[in-house]
Design an enzyme around this catalytic site. Structure first.
Site, PDB file in Angstrom:
ATOM      1  CE1 TYR A   1       6.040  92.532 -49.985  1.00  0.00           C
ATOM      2  CE2 TYR A   1       7.919  93.614 -48.962  1.00  0.00           C
ATOM      3  CZ  TYR A   1       6.979  92.603 -48.982  1.00  0.00           C
ATOM      4  OH  TYR A   1       6.987  91.650 -47.987  1.00  0.00           O
TER       5      TYR A   1
ATOM      6  CG  HIS B   1       5.116  95.637 -46.096  1.00  0.00           C
ATOM      7  ND1 HIS B   1       4.976  95.259 -47.416  1.00  0.00           N
ATOM      8  CD2 HIS B   1       4.815  94.548 -45.349  1.00  0.00           C
ATOM      9  CE1 HIS B   1       4.614  93.990 -47.454  1.00  0.00           C
ATOM     10  NE2 HIS B   1       4.506  93.533 -46.219  1.00  0.00           N
TER      11      HIS B   1
ATOM     12  CE1 TYR C   1       7.409  88.572 -40.626  1.00  0.00           C
ATOM     13  CE2 TYR C   1       5.167  89.400 -40.537  1.00  0.00           C
ATOM     14  CZ  TYR C   1       6.178  88.775 -41.222  1.00  0.00           C
ATOM     15  OH  TYR C   1       5.974  88.345 -42.501  1.00  0.00           O
TER      16      TYR C   1
ATOM     17  CD1 TRP D   1      -0.553  90.428 -46.068  1.00  0.00           C
ATOM     18  CD2 TRP D   1      -1.369  92.513 -46.055  1.00  0.00           C
ATOM     19  NE1 TRP D   1       0.523  91.300 -46.079  1.00  0.00           N
ATOM     20  CE2 TRP D   1       0.045  92.578 -46.075  1.00  0.00           C
ATOM     21  CE3 TRP D   1      -2.097  93.697 -46.042  1.00  0.00           C
ATOM     22  CZ2 TRP D   1       0.734  93.788 -46.075  1.00  0.00           C
ATOM     23  CZ3 TRP D   1      -1.399  94.897 -46.044  1.00  0.00           C
ATOM     24  CH2 TRP D   1      -0.007  94.933 -46.067  1.00  0.00           C
TER      25      TRP D   1
END
Length: 110
Positions: A17, A21, A40, A75
């Site tokens: 993960y 990213h 964000y 996504w």
């Protein structure tokens, strides 16, 4: 406005993960900006607790605009397997309540 949310990443998938990213698709980043997502950030704890922070004028409108985009659909399909209990679509997008904020312009009065 500022928004904070939490999700749960499968502990056995956390490394991948994080790797995903490190190279979020440029078109996904462009879509987030175009639909009003600002500042964000995602934060991941060792047990898979994921905390997200985002600023938006209207998060609900920004989420709806993202949901209409093909890049977001692609996504989210790739990311769903990383989340416990099926992912954000199954869990919703649980927002946390802000209880304190120290603003840059706040100054202590003597």
């Amino acid at each position: 406005m500022r928004y904070c949310f939490q999700l749960q990443i499968r502990p056995e998938r956390m490394t991948e993960y994080v790797e995903r990213h490190q190279s979020v698709w440029p078109e996904m980043q462009d879509a987030l900006r175009a639909t009003g997502w600002r500042n964000y950030s995602l934060f991941l704890r060792g047990d898979g607790l994921l905390i997200g922070y985002v600023e938006a004028d209207d998060l609900e409108a920004s989420q709806a605009a993202m949901a209409a985009l093909d890049v977001n659909t692609r996504w989210q399909a790739e990311m769903a397997e990383f989340f416990a209990r099926g992912g954000p679509d199954d869990e919703g997008f649980p927002l946390l309540t802000e209880v304190f904020h120290l603003s840059e312009s706040s100054q202590e009065t003597p």
